[in-house]
Design a protein around this motif. Structure first.
Motif, PDB file in Angstrom:
ATOM      1  N   HIS A   1      -5.522  -3.652   0.021  1.00  0.00           N
ATOM      2  CA  HIS A   1      -6.418  -2.523   0.338  1.00  0.00           C
ATOM      3  C   HIS A   1      -7.050  -2.611   1.728  1.00  0.00           C
ATOM      4  O   HIS A   1      -7.910  -1.810   2.061  1.00  0.00           O
ATOM      5  CB  HIS A   1      -7.526  -2.382  -0.711  1.00  0.00           C
TER       6      HIS A   1
ATOM      7  N   ASN B   1     -13.066   0.930  16.422  1.00  0.00           N
ATOM      8  CA  ASN B   1     -11.732   0.693  15.859  1.00  0.00           C
ATOM      9  C   ASN B   1     -10.662   0.682  16.945  1.00  0.00           C
ATOM     10  O   ASN B   1      -9.725  -0.126  16.916  1.00  0.00           O
ATOM     11  CB  ASN B   1     -11.405   1.761  14.821  1.00  0.00           C
TER      12      ASN B   1
ATOM     13  N   LEU C   1      -0.013   5.199   7.184  1.00  0.00           N
ATOM     14  CA  LEU C   1       0.998   4.291   6.640  1.00  0.00           C
ATOM     15  C   LEU C   1       2.399   4.872   6.756  1.00  0.00           C
ATOM     16  O   LEU C   1       3.384   4.136   6.755  1.00  0.00           O
ATOM     17  CB  LEU C   1       0.684   3.969   5.182  1.00  0.00           C
TER      18      LEU C   1
ATOM     19  N   THR D   1      -6.728  -1.305  10.734  1.00  0.00           N
ATOM     20  CA  THR D   1      -7.840  -1.758  11.567  1.00  0.00           C
ATOM     21  C   THR D   1      -8.508  -2.989  10.973  1.00  0.00           C
ATOM     22  O   THR D   1      -8.907  -3.905  11.700  1.00  0.00           O
ATOM     23  CB  THR D   1      -8.871  -0.631  11.744  1.00  0.00           C
ATOM     24  N   ASP D   2      -8.655  -3.029   9.639  1.00  0.00           N
ATOM     25  CA  ASP D   2      -9.235  -4.214   8.987  1.00  0.00           C
ATOM     26  C   ASP D   2      -8.412  -5.466   9.298  1.00  0.00           C
ATOM     27  O   ASP D   2      -8.964  -6.540   9.545  1.00  0.00           O
ATOM     28  CB  ASP D   2      -9.293  -4.016   7.474  1.00  0.00           C
TER      29      ASP D   2
ATOM     30  N   SER E   1      -7.122  -1.863   5.572  1.00  0.00           N
ATOM     31  CA  SER E   1      -6.492  -0.911   6.480  1.00  0.00           C
ATOM     32  C   SER E   1      -5.873  -1.651   7.660  1.00  0.00           C
ATOM     33  O   SER E   1      -6.084  -2.853   7.840  1.00  0.00           O
ATOM     34  CB  SER E   1      -7.520   0.108   6.966  1.00  0.00           C
TER      35      SER E   1
ATOM     36  N   ARG F   1       0.828  -1.211   0.000  1.00  0.00           N
ATOM     37  CA  ARG F   1       0.000   0.000   0.000  1.00  0.00           C
ATOM     38  C   ARG F   1       0.858   1.254   0.000  1.00  0.00           C
ATOM     39  O   ARG F   1       0.466   2.286  -0.546  1.00  0.00           O
ATOM     40  CB  ARG F   1      -0.917   0.005   1.223  1.00  0.00           C
TER      41      ARG F   1
ATOM     42  N   ASP G   1      -4.858   4.931  10.372  1.00  0.00           N
ATOM     43  CA  ASP G   1      -4.304   4.204   9.221  1.00  0.00           C
ATOM     44  C   ASP G   1      -3.174   4.994   8.580  1.00  0.00           C
ATOM     45  O   ASP G   1      -3.079   5.119   7.350  1.00  0.00           O
ATOM     46  CB  ASP G   1      -5.400   3.901   8.188  1.00  0.00           C
TER      47      ASP G   1
END
Length: 586
Positions: A266, A289, A396, A270-271, A268, A250, A394
């Motif tokens: 794709h 979250n 990065l 948290t995902d 995040s 990413r 998120d």
């Protein structure tokens, strides 16, 4: 011949509403289709200690809060029909409601949660079958859709008042009964075909089936434990690698994502934390979250979220580490050290030349010992943290910039250590510096000083060729590299450029030298070096099994987030001076 069938009349359910108990068969070991393979549980290999110790009865495998626990397992044993348990439900209203539904038959599904310590893999036609031969049930769940269709809440003792006799008059009927016996005993089509070809009776086939099942159980009981090394889609290490690569990609669109990692593309941060919790059997429904991240980071032993972050940080550290330029590193030999004690090479003492063997056949001894030069490893490192806020946002950049810079810093640190070994000209075991007139590897200062040229390179090559071992034997060292600083880069390129000469005098004898430009080298001095794989010289080492910087992850305590520790076990030093030449230039 005849086949006897008995119609069973079920008695009362085993549900005892007053005692809040019910009996159940929670597994029959039936085959269950998983992505990529068929899974089967070998009931004879089940360790029931967790069940007998009071394993929880859960609502749909959920275990996030105490409200998800409906009761406990009070007893467990293997029976011919499967894995039997006695469950006692809690006195709470939700638990009683579930027990009432079980009693009136509107809830019938059962499932188990388990851990596997040994798999047996085999190919069955086009399908891959994995049999859990050593496994431990750790919980029982009431579910709407069970994976094992044979799992059920038990009715009471059955009465069989009626007996009907059905006469099998054709061979087809007998063969059908034999195939039914084979299927029930999990003996396969080949076994049934063999019984049918031998025109076996139903009674004889049934007896043979019981005997085959007995032999199979005995073989499983004395099975020698074996370790199967492999990975699948449930392996935490595989998940960490694939998800870590996706998180890395990413931030680096130029990275070609592997097919295995595309399922995580794709997602995040948290995902990925949410998916990690769900893989561990924990529900994330209704969680914020922030709560999801906190719980995922807190699963040190059962989750894989920290391993995913660790994998991503390692990729970034490695990327920065490999991108940092270093010239002197190419002139040194890489090695490993098993511990932090002084490391030295094997030296041919005063071995000298070979001696003639006299008529008595006696050989003389040469000496081999440890070289007087040595160095040792030291440990270097830093800790950096990524805040919980950065993960919720998120961000990065927190996962790329900091680890990348630390990787570049590690490479720069190594290069500085190696360059100091050259530039500071340390004293060796003989009391002289590495580059010393007595070592024959330091050019005399000319008056006037001479600049880098074919003539001065030829003089240094000649000096290197004349180097001898401690025993006085010519070692015929050959120069492989020319190292200069940025000030001499252009002149060195011109000198080493291969020319298609038309005259002998125009031939470039040094076009085979590799030019190394070391930005840390200032001034007009330059070096010739032999191939480090051929001649001992400058060497650096890492701790065995840990080349380059290593990254570890833990949930922060002082810092609200996750902490990364980068550690480098590294050392460098001189083993011999004979493969190098130095010229001060002009």
């Amino acid at each position: 011949m005849s086949l006897h069938l008995r119609a069973a009349t079920p008695a009362a359910s085993t549900v005892d509403l007053e005692a809040r108990t019910v009996e159940a068969i929670v597994s029959t070991g039936a085959e269950v289709a998983r992505p990529g393979y068929i899974e089967r549980l070998d009931l004879t290999g089940a360790d029931l200690s967790r069940l007998r110790a009071g394993a929880p009865v859960l609502d749909g495998h959920r275990s996030a809060t105490t409200s998800d626990q409906l009761g406990v397992v009070e007893a467990a044993e293997l029976r011919p029909e499967g894995l039997w348990v006695l469950m006692r439900f809690r006195s709470t209203d939700p638990a009683k409601a579930v027990l009432n539904d079980i009693a009136d038959g509107t809830l019938r599904g059962l499932s188990i949660g388990y851990s596997v310590t040994e798999w047996k893999d085999q190919q069955r036609g086009k399908d891959r079958q994995r049999t859990a031969v050593n496994w431990t049930p750790i919980e029982v769940s009431v579910v709407p859709v069970p994976a094992d269709a044979g799992a059920h809440f038990r009715k009471g003792n059955t009465t069989m008042p009626e007996t009907q006799e059905q006469t099998l008059t054709t061979r087809a009927e007998i063969n059908g009964a034999i195939r039914s016996i084979a299927e029930t005993a999990s003996l396969g089509r080949d076994w049934a075909d063999a019984q049918i070809d031998a025109e076996t009776t139903v009674e004889a086939a049934r007896a043979a089936a019981f005997e085959a099942m007995q032999h199979r159980s005995q073989a499983q009981a004395v099975r020698t434990p074996t370790a199967t090394i492999g990975t699948d889609h449930t392996d935490p290490a595989v998940i960490a690698t694939r998800a870590g690569e996706a998180l890395f990609a990413r931030s680096h669109p130029e990275h070609q994502l592997s097919p295995e990692a595309r399922q995580f593309a794709h997602m995040s941060v948290t995902d990925m934390a949410r998916a990690s919790l769900e893989r561990a059997g924990l529900s994330t429904r209704g969680l914020s979250n922030d709560t999801i991240l906190t719980r995922a980071l807190g699963m040190h032993t059962t989750g894989d979220f920290s391993a995913i972050l660790d994998n991503t940080a390692n990729r970034e550290v490695r990327r920065g580490y490999e991108a940092a330029p270093s010239g002197v590193r190419q002139l040194a030999r890489q090695s490993t050290a098993r511990d932090f004690r002084a490391k030295s090479s094997v030296a041919m003492g005063d071995f000298g030349t070979l001696s003639k063997v006299n008529e008595a056949g006696e050989f003389t001894y040469g000496t081999i010992g440890a070289a007087p030069e040595s160095y040792k490893l030291d440990t270097y490192g830093k800790i950096f943290a990524i805040s919980r806020q950065a993960m919720v946002n998120d961000d990065l950049g927190a996962f790329t910039a900091i680890p990348n810079k630390l990787g570049a810093a590690a490479a720069d640190f190594e290069a500085n250590v190696l360059f100091d070994c050259v530039n500071k000209n340390p004293v060796m075991a003989d009391g002289k510096t590495v580059f010393h007139a007595d070592h024959g590897n330091l050019a005399e200062v000319a008056d006037p000083p001479e600049a880098l040229s074919l003539t001065t390179i030829a003089a240094r090559r000649l000096a290197m060729r004349k180097q001898t071992s401690p025993g006085g034997v010519l070692i015929n060292a050959t120069p492989r590299f020319l190292m200069v600083g940025p000030e001499l880069e252009t002149e060195a390129e011109q000198l080493l450029t291969q020319i298609n000469a038309t005259k002998t005098a125009d031939v470039n004898p040094f076009s085979n030298l590799s030019l190394i430009v070391e930005p840390r080298l200032t001034g007009l001095e330059w070096y010739l070096a032999a191939d480090p794989a051929v001649i001992d010289g400058l060497e650096y080492a890492y701790l065995e099994g840990a080349p380059g910087p290593q990254v570890e992850t833990r949930t922060g305590f002082e810092v609200d987030g996750v902490e990364f520790k980068i550690r480098l076990d590294f050392g460098a030093g001189w083993l011999d001076f004979r493969g190098w030449q130095k010229d001060l230039g002009a």
